[in-house]
Design a protein around this motif. Structure first.
Motif, PDB file in Angstrom:
ATOM      1  N   ARG A 110       0.833  -1.200   0.000  1.00 35.87           N
ATOM      2  CA  ARG A 110       0.000   0.000   0.000  1.00 35.87           C
ATOM      3  C   ARG A 110       0.865   1.247   0.000  1.00 35.87           C
ATOM      4  NH1 ARG A 110      -2.491  -2.711   4.821  1.00 35.87           N
ATOM      5  NH2 ARG A 110      -3.760  -4.313   3.898  1.00 35.87           N
ATOM      6  N   GLY A 111       2.139   1.079  -0.275  1.00 32.12           N
ATOM      7  CA  GLY A 111       3.046   2.213  -0.309  1.00 32.12           C
ATOM      8  C   GLY A 111       3.681   2.539   1.028  1.00 32.12           C
ATOM      9  N   GLU A 165      11.427   6.555   2.261  1.00 30.07           N
ATOM     10  CA  GLU A 165      11.547   7.959   1.848  1.00 30.07           C
ATOM     11  C   GLU A 165      11.692   8.881   3.061  1.00 30.07           C
ATOM     12  OE1 GLU A 165      12.015   9.349  -1.022  1.00 30.07           O
ATOM     13  OE2 GLU A 165      11.787   7.518  -2.204  1.00 30.07           O
ATOM     14  N   ARG A 166      10.953   8.590   4.140  1.00 29.46           N
ATOM     15  CA  ARG A 166      11.070   9.388   5.363  1.00 29.46           C
ATOM     16  C   ARG A 166      12.480   9.285   5.938  1.00 29.46           C
ATOM     17  NH1 ARG A 166      11.358   9.087  10.581  1.00 29.46           N
ATOM     18  NH2 ARG A 166      11.232   6.822  10.669  1.00 29.46           N
ATOM     19  N   LEU A 167      13.010   8.068   5.974  1.00 27.52           N
ATOM     20  CA  LEU A 167      14.367   7.873   6.487  1.00 27.52           C
ATOM     21  C   LEU A 167      15.398   8.576   5.611  1.00 27.52           C
ATOM     22  CD1 LEU A 167      14.069   4.126   7.514  1.00 27.52           C
ATOM     23  CD2 LEU A 167      14.318   6.089   9.052  1.00 27.52           C
ATOM     24  N   ARG A 168      15.159   8.555   4.306  1.00 28.94           N
ATOM     25  CA  ARG A 168      16.067   9.249   3.384  1.00 28.94           C
ATOM     26  C   ARG A 168      15.990  10.761   3.605  1.00 28.94           C
ATOM     27  NH1 ARG A 168      18.153   8.451  -2.099  1.00 28.94           N
ATOM     28  NH2 ARG A 168      18.368  10.497  -3.044  1.00 28.94           N
ATOM     29  N   ARG A 228      20.030   5.543   3.139  1.00 28.42           N
ATOM     30  CA  ARG A 228      19.836   5.691   1.698  1.00 28.42           C
ATOM     31  C   ARG A 228      19.760   4.291   1.122  1.00 28.42           C
ATOM     32  NH1 ARG A 228      24.230   7.638  -2.724  1.00 28.42           N
ATOM     33  NH2 ARG A 228      25.524   6.355  -1.377  1.00 28.42           N
ATOM     34  N   VAL A 229      18.770   4.034   0.297  1.00 23.93           N
ATOM     35  CA  VAL A 229      18.677   2.762  -0.389  1.00 23.93           C
ATOM     36  C   VAL A 229      19.603   2.853  -1.602  1.00 23.93           C
ATOM     37  CG1 VAL A 229      17.184   1.133  -1.587  1.00 23.93           C
ATOM     38  CG2 VAL A 229      16.321   2.378   0.405  1.00 23.93           C
ATOM     39  N   ASN A 232      14.963   4.224  -4.893  1.00 24.76           N
ATOM     40  CA  ASN A 232      14.537   5.583  -4.597  1.00 24.76           C
ATOM     41  C   ASN A 232      15.723   6.534  -4.756  1.00 24.76           C
ATOM     42  OD1 ASN A 232      15.992   5.027  -2.259  1.00 24.76           O
ATOM     43  ND2 ASN A 232      14.513   5.982  -0.891  1.00 24.76           N
ATOM     44  N   LEU A 233      16.710   6.112  -5.574  1.00 21.88           N
ATOM     45  CA  LEU A 233      17.856   6.964  -5.848  1.00 21.88           C
ATOM     46  C   LEU A 233      17.495   8.051  -6.841  1.00 21.88           C
ATOM     47  CD1 LEU A 233      20.687   4.319  -6.385  1.00 21.88           C
ATOM     48  CD2 LEU A 233      20.259   5.670  -4.339  1.00 21.88           C
TER      49      LEU A 233
END
Length: 183
Positions: free
Chosen positions: A19-20, A27-30, A36-37, A58-59
């Motif tokens: 569900r995202g 994204e929040r952690l980034r 960073r993934v 998500n780079l």
């Protein structure tokens, strides 16, 4: 570019219900500059063990160009069917050619793909821990070094009083079975 401590995490999904939420948390952690993934692969293993692989990330475009597909090279798995798997295996072999062993060999070897149960999906995340860079650098300046590392099981935390047995069972079920309670 200096790279922080990097971890490969393999997450299993039995009948995934995306569900995202996972992407939103990454994204929040980034955004907080915590992680960073570096690279991510989605793998589906059918009941016969055949694999379908999709690249996720998500780079930014610049980061993706700089880092390339690292998970495939690390574990010898690529995307684009058998041709991509051969390319991933070749990249992993080339990285190991100079005596660098990506994962231990022999009985202690980690076969990431074999660990994924048939009929499930997995996300393979290569994560850089930005939060740990200052700590790592301080340790190095003090002539320190990493001897080993591991996640601690919720059951081990019972013995030192950080969890009750009931909490440990619930957390272990959440972490290892793919099921949630109360849903």
């Amino acid at each position: 570019m200096a790279i922080g401590p990097v971890q490969l995490i393999v997450l299993g999904f039995d009948r995934p219900r995306f569900r995202g939420e996972v992407i939103a948390e990454l994204e929040r952690l980034r955004a907080n500059d915590a992680v960073r993934v570096i690279d991510a692969l989605a793998v589906h293993k059918d009941e016969e063990g055949a694999l379908e692989v999709e690249h996720l990330s998500n780079l930014t475009t610049e980061e993706a160009i700089e880092l390339g597909s690292k998970v495939g090279a690390l574990i010898g798995l690529g995307i684009e069917g058998e041709e991509g798997m051969a390319a991933g295996a070749l990249a992993g072999a080339e990285a190991a050619a100079d005596g660098v062993h990506l994962f231990p060999e022999g009985p202690d070897a980690w076969d990431v793909i074999a660990d994924i149960p048939a009929g499930t999906a997995a996300a393979l995340l290569l994560i850089e821990h930005h939060w740990a860079v200052p700590l790592r650098d301080a340790i190095m300046r003090a002539n320190g070094f990493r001897i080993s590392d591991a996640f601690v099981s919720p059951f081990d935390l019972v013995a030192i009083g950080l969890h009750t047995a009931e909490e440990a069972r619930r957390l272990d079920a959440l972490e290892t079975s793919g099921t949630t309670t109360g849903r």
